[in-house]
Design a protein around this motif. Structure first.
Motif, PDB file in Angstrom:
ATOM      1  N   ASP A  63      39.840  38.544  30.780  1.00 45.14           N
ATOM      2  CA  ASP A  63      39.523  38.985  32.138  1.00 45.14           C
ATOM      3  C   ASP A  63      40.092  40.366  32.411  1.00 45.14           C
ATOM      4  O   ASP A  63      39.914  40.899  33.495  1.00 45.14           O
ATOM      5  CB  ASP A  63      40.089  38.004  33.174  1.00 45.14           C
ATOM      6  N   GLN A 104      36.856  38.873  41.272  1.00 47.21           N
ATOM      7  CA  GLN A 104      37.893  39.858  41.557  1.00 47.21           C
ATOM      8  C   GLN A 104      37.881  40.178  43.053  1.00 47.21           C
ATOM      9  O   GLN A 104      36.824  40.328  43.668  1.00 47.21           O
ATOM     10  CB  GLN A 104      37.642  41.138  40.757  1.00 47.21           C
ATOM     11  N   CYS A 106      39.950  42.651  46.185  1.00 43.93           N
ATOM     12  CA  CYS A 106      40.696  43.892  46.318  1.00 43.93           C
ATOM     13  C   CYS A 106      41.455  43.932  47.631  1.00 43.93           C
ATOM     14  O   CYS A 106      40.906  43.609  48.687  1.00 43.93           O
ATOM     15  CB  CYS A 106      39.759  45.099  46.233  1.00 43.93           C
ATOM     16  N   CYS A 157      43.028  45.461  42.705  1.00 39.81           N
ATOM     17  CA  CYS A 157      41.897  44.567  42.493  1.00 39.81           C
ATOM     18  C   CYS A 157      42.200  43.608  41.352  1.00 39.81           C
ATOM     19  O   CYS A 157      42.464  44.041  40.230  1.00 39.81           O
ATOM     20  CB  CYS A 157      40.628  45.359  42.173  1.00 39.81           C
ATOM     21  N   SER A 158      42.176  42.344  41.623  1.00 39.28           N
ATOM     22  CA  SER A 158      42.324  41.310  40.609  1.00 39.28           C
ATOM     23  C   SER A 158      41.967  39.982  41.247  1.00 39.28           C
ATOM     24  O   SER A 158      41.817  39.877  42.466  1.00 39.28           O
ATOM     25  CB  SER A 158      43.753  41.265  40.048  1.00 39.28           C
ATOM     26  N   ALA A 159      41.845  38.968  40.410  1.00 38.77           N
ATOM     27  CA  ALA A 159      41.583  37.635  40.952  1.00 38.77           C
ATOM     28  C   ALA A 159      42.760  37.150  41.787  1.00 38.77           C
ATOM     29  O   ALA A 159      42.594  36.420  42.769  1.00 38.77           O
ATOM     30  CB  ALA A 159      41.299  36.663  39.813  1.00 38.77           C
TER      31      ALA A 159
END
Length: 1152
Positions: free
Chosen positions: A472, A577, A579, A588-590
């Motif tokens: 990911d 994802q 932000c 920005c990431s899960a």
């Protein structure tokens, strides 16, 4: 039939046109001499009278400013003898009178007239008598009653690299009146611009285009960017200077971007789309057409709130909407907003404001830094369903579901502990037999999307801890550790806690509100009842044994198998994802979907490094069968043994748990079940006939307690009669594992007793770690990494400040033998309790190539404290692109077509790393470095080297520039120097040198290109000793095979002749300055005195020559240059000029 219909339509249209053209309100002629026809104009002597009988032609006449006079003006008025005035009319016919000297209406006649809605026109006839003229009077109305329905039309004017908005107020002119029109523009209901009135009577004149509102006009009025309301108004007048009629207004148009849903309400974990829409087009100019690139627009979204627990919403994928195409500018573009998940309990609401804006851009000057507007997101929170709920699997496995059902879990295998129905999140555990019929957790693997993290001790001597997949790109989960305690945070807001105690593992899983009714696995369904907890994989309810059996993982989905992980993560979708867009800090990431507000002190993030735990390493670290804690075989009720009775076990467990500092702190915390831990302690003693599991039961009290104080705001409040909150007491006085009884808990950290270490004081520092493996099977490829950090695996590393790596460096000869170089120590950086990073100091090679510079070996030992080091383990460093190494014998060879520099492979013809002045020449054996054309100048020396079996010569020629012509002796730098070196047959140690100098011809200039076949051989520096290599088969030092540990460290300065197999002592290493191969001592004389004298002479000569010709010792150039045919060059240049001309013409047409 169609033909007849067409003719009829054309006839009707023609009739309309003819009528429009013959309408007297439009086609009338102006009154002649209008200013003299007024009632006050008295005919005087010498004036020329108006005589309409002679001068006027029968036709329609009129003037928007004047009407026929309705009263008798008097004799000699209106510039004539006999005035003609109108006595009456019915709007179509007028009665006209001719006034004489005696009668106001001496003669009468009738004319046709027409009311043109504000003015009149008349079909005038010649008066019945001579010297008579029509009289006029000012038109009292003068303003037309024109009405229209204007609308704003928007278009673009494309320039070379930008496009300008054009606004036109579109309306239809009057078809029955001859009028002048005035257009006005309003911005935000304020009059901004009014164009001068213009007459519009012909369809061939584009009045609207001549009254266009441009960006430039708006800027002069203070409107420099989009984001305003625009309207236009039109009114008419009969002529310039006359009164104007009433305005006709257009609808108000918004020029900018609309937020279609400026207010939204969300629950935690819920998403919605907020759409935005552009109201006018945009463009990038003609350059995008010329370059055939898309013209696209970007909208940004910024979070007005700080990135903290109060932030109620985040944006999916990106902070805004990228790439809105100019070809589809009016589409509705979505911004996906997520109600952020927070583990903390509560029912309050939170509000976040999202700012929508346009970034600065040269391509869109009218849009840059335009603030579109705000989106208000209200987050409604209610965590009542998940409060005090958790799932756990604690040793020896006791299973607890989310809704509180408990049961023993005595089965070996891999099982699904937790799986989310909609998110790609899964947790698997592995259990193994640890004596009798008892079973223990030995591993846990967590997958979120394409990311997998594993902790496993199953069938292994060490714990395998780390990411096994990171597809990911990071951010699909967040792993933190403190010593042997791990916490895994998931995007859903759920959290997994894994506590390692020795070879045992306790696992706790805390759900989030997003898990409601969406969980499956051994943890059951998170709901308001426990009746549905034992739901099998196929969706049916079953007894506990069938329930657990259904969640056994088949081999094709086993996350503990590296090959399976690779296959699964290549198929499953990545996690979404989100932000957090705070000013310029965009995250920005899960994991941005959730926010953990409070984290236990002392935890640090686990980095993503190799993102793999190889199956080969697991095999190398696999343990042999060992005796485990024995437990009774359960046939009915277990019997007590080993001197234990139920009463004694109860007394021991009660004393252990009730006297625990953790129990005293946590017994009143909601969700902590001290009695359940006490009962489990007694059962473990009955089964194992020992207290080996007692520490795990203390952990089963502490883990739920720490979890609860982190998420329950009520526990942070200071109660009456107390100076501290429960949160403060627990976090300050409770330590990991109660410090294992080997230290004191101070401010939440253990202060260990002497000779103990680790976060929980469980490690005996008097015993060195045991090393089992090194990364990549003991081979580090310097072509793919710096090889400055080496991962070493073993048991157990404390990660304390005194932890060190001891590194012994060796150069590996081509035959696999070793040459000891140096010894160093560096800090051991702990990655986990079973992995440390050791920093290797890569030695810089000598300036000349040597076989010892191709492969390096490092023997690494690790200590937890002081100088108590482990056995050594070996890693080889080389560049696999051109070097192959036998893993067993360490013998190596270099592929053809490569040079070696600092152990890096360089292909033939490529420059040396860090120096463009030398390139690899692999046409010889061995390969050499030669001078590069990139470093040549008109005064640079060309050198050609010819190599044979026993002679090395260097030919150096200085080249004059073409513009230089000389008739005198050239200076020393333009002379040619010949240096040759030869050695007597059979003698490899003594060289004979000679040097000559010649001059180029006067006034002669050459540009010489070296021969392709010329090669070079480096000359040793004057006085440099040579080093003889051992003959084949001659023994040198040796090193154990990669991955084989040594058992004893040599003292610095000792020579190691061999590194034995594990368990055998090593011999001494040479002192750092002691030579390892035969060569003359600095003061040793040569066998042949004449050769010695010749060497002395040539060294002196070379030193003298180098002063005048500094390039004499630089490497020569190899290769040749073939010039292309001049005609070919000419055609190529003409073709390029043609292409450039076509481009310029296209740009010119596009711009103008």
């Amino acid at each position: 039939m169609i033909y007849l219909q067409t003719l009829c339509s054309l006839a009707i249209m023609a009739g309309h046109v003819i009528r429009a053209q013959s309408d007297p309100c439009v086609t009338f002629e102006a009154f002649p001499n209008t200013t003299r026809r007024g009632a006050t104009n008295q005919l005087s002597a010498g004036d020329t009278e108006i005589d309409d009988r002679d001068d006027l032609t029968d036709a329609w006449y009129g003037n928007v400013r004047y009407l026929l006079l309705d009263t008798a003006p008097g004799f000699l008025k209106c510039g004539t003898w006999f005035p003609v005035w109108r006595r009456s009319h019915n709007r179509s016919v007028a009665e006209m009178c001719v006034q004489s000297t005696t009668d106001d209406c001496q003669r009468q006649f009738y004319i046709d007239m027409k009311d043109c809605d504000g003015y009149e026109v008349y079909l005038l006839k010649r008066p019945p008598i001579y010297r008579a003229g029509f009289c006029v009077a000012p038109n009292p109305e003068a303003a037309p009653k024109f009405t229209a329905s204007p609308s704003i039309n928007t278009s673009l004017k494309h320039r070379f690299a930008s496009s300008e908005l054009l606004f036109r107020c579109q309306f239809n002119r009057s078809s029955t009146q001859k009028l002048w029109y005035e257009t006005s523009w309003y911005v935000n209901d304020v009059l901004t611009t009014t164009f001068d009135p213009m007459e519009w009577t012909s369809g061939g004149f584009d009045y609207v285009a001549n009254n266009t509102l441009t960006e430039a006009i708006l800027k002069t009025n203070g409107i420099s960017k989009a984001g305003f309301n625009l309207s236009c108004a039109v009114r008419a007048q009969f002529a310039q200077g006359l009164p104007k009629g009433n305005h006709s207004f257009s609808d108000v148009d918004f020029i900018g971007i609309k937020i279609l849903q400026p207010e939204v309400v969300l629950k935690e974990g819920e998403t919605t789309n907020v759409h935005i829409q552009m109201t006018v087009p945009f463009g990038c100019g003609n350059i995008t057409r010329i370059l055939m690139t898309p013209c696209e627009f970007t909208v940004e979204v910024e979070t007005a709130d700080p990135d903290g627990c109060g932030q109620a919403a985040v944006i999916q994928s990106r902070c805004g909407i990228p790439n809105i195409p100019a070809t589809d500018w009016s589409r509705r573009s979505p911004i996906t907003v997520l109600g952020r998940i927070t583990p903390e309990y509560g029912r309050q609401s939170a509000i976040t404001t999202l700012k929508v804006k346009i970034p600065d851009s040269f391509a869109f000057p009218f849009w840059k830094e335009y603030h579109v507007g705000n989106i208000t997101v209200t987050l409604e929170r209610d965590t009542a369903l998940i409060q005090q709920k958790y799932c756990s699997s604690t040793n020896d496995p006791n299973l607890r579901t989310f809704d509180g059902l408990r049961n023993r879990f005595d089965v070996a295998g891999v099982f699904t502990l937790y799986r989310h129905l909609t998110d790609t999140v899964e947790v698997q555990i592995e259990t193994e037999n640890c004596g009798g019929l008892g079973f223990c957790n030995c591993g846990v693997a967590v997958r979120s999307g394409k990311t997998v993290f594993e902790l496993s001790h199953c069938t292994s001597n060490i714990w395998h801890i780390g990411y096994t997949s990171c597809r990911d790109g990071g951010g699909a989960m967040d792993v933190k550790r403190r010593g042997s305690y791990y916490e895994v945070y998931l995007p859903s807001g759920a959290k997994l806690q894994a506590y390692i105690i020795g070879s045992r593992l306790n696992i706790y899983l805390t759900p989030s509100i997003q898990d409601r009714n969406k969980t499956r696995g051994l943890c059951g369904i998170l709901s308001s009842t426990s009746d549905d907890d034992y739901m099998t994989r196929d969706g049916s309810l079953a007894p506990f044994d069938q329930f657990t059996s259904s969640w056994r993982v088949d081999p094709q989905n086993n996350l503990f198998e590296p090959s399976v992980v690779s296959q699964i993560t290549s198929i499953v979708p990545a996690v979404d994802q989100y932000c957090s867009c705070v000013n310029t800090k965009i995250t920005c990431s899960a994991m941005t979907a959730s926010r953990t507000c409070t984290v236990p002190a002392g935890y640090r993030s686990v980095p993503r490094r190799q993102c793999t735990i190889s199956g080969a390493r697991k095999k190398r670290c696999a343990r042999n069968p060992v005796s485990r804690v024995r437990r009774q075989t359960r046939t009915g009720d277990p019997e007590w043994g080993g001197g234990w009775t139920e009463q004694r076990a109860n007394e021991f467990c009660r004393q252990l748990i009730t006297s625990s500092n953790t129990t005293a702190l946590c017994q009143d915390v909601p969700g902590v079940d001290v009695n359940a831990s006490l009962s489990q302690c007694v059962t473990d003693i009955q089964l194992s006939q020992s207290t080996d599991f007692s520490q795990l039961e203390l952990d089963s009290v502490r883990a739920p307690c720490i979890k609860e104080v982190m998420v329950n705001p009520a526990l942070r409040e200071v109660q009456s009669g107390s100076s501290q909150s429960i949160f403060d007491r627990v976090t300050e006085r409770s330590c990991l594992g109660e410090c294992s009884g080997n230290g004191l808990c101070v401010n939440g950290s253990c202060e260990c007793n002497t000779n103990t270490g680790g976060e929980d004081c469980s490690t005996d520092l008097t015993k060195p770690p045991v090393l089992y493996d090194v990364a990549d099977d003991g081979h580090c490829d310097i072509g793919n990494s710096s090889c400055r950090e080496v991962s070493v695996f073993g048991s157990v590393f404390t990660g304390g400040a005194d932890s060190k790596c001891l590194i012994r460096s060796f150069a590996v000869q081509e035959n696999g033998h070793m040459e000891y170089q140096e010894m160093s120590t560096t800090a051991a950086v702990d990655e986990s309790i079973s992995e440390v990073l050791c920093t290797v100091q890569i030695r810089k090679k000598r300036s000349t190539s040597s076989p010892a510079d191709v492969v390096a070996a490092y023997n690494i030992s690790v200590s937890n404290t002081d100088d108590i080091y482990s056995d050594g383990i070996v890693v080889l460093v080389y560049d696999s692109r051109c070097v192959t190494v036998n893993h067993t014998t360490r013998q190596w060879n270099i592929q053809e077509g490569y040079c070696i520099h600092n152990r890096l492979c360089v292909q033939d013809g490529r420059p040396k790393p860090g120096s463009d002045c030398e390139i690899c020449d692999a046409s010889t054996s061995p390969a050499v470095w030669i001078n590069s054309n990139a470093c040549r100048s008109p005064t640079t020396t060309d050198r050609q080297t010819q190599t044979s079996s026993n002679t090395h010569s260097v030919h150096t020629t200085n080249i004059l520039p073409k513009t230089i012509r000389t008739s005198t002796m050239p200076p020393e730098e333009h002379r040619t120097t010949h240096v040759s070196a030869s050695r007597a047959t059979g003698n490899t140690d003594n060289w004979q040198w000679a040097t000559t100098t010649s001059l180029p011809s006067i006034a002669h200039t050459t540009t010489s290109l070296p021969s392709i076949a010329h090669t070079t051989t480096s000359l040793p520096s004057a006085g440099q000793p040579t080093t003889s290599l051992p003959s084949p088969g001659q023994p040198t030092t040796s090193l154990p095979s990669p991955g084989q540990p040594t058992t004893r460290l040599p003292s610095p300065g000792q020579l190691t002749t061999s590194l034995p197999s594990p368990g055998q002592p090593t011999t001494s290493l040479p002192s750092p300055g002691q030579p390892t191969t035969s060569r003359p001592s600095p003061g040793q004389t040569n066998k042949n005195p004449m050769q010695s004298e010749q060497i002395s002479t040539v060294n002196s000569t070379l030193r003298t020559t180098s002063k005048s010709s500094p390039n004499v010792t630089s490497p020569p150039i190899r290769g040749s240059v073939t010039m292309p045919d001049s005609s070919a060059i000419k055609y190529v240049m003409e073709f390029r000029l043609l292409l450039f001309a076509v481009f310029l013409s296209d740009v010119f047409l596009a711009y103008y």
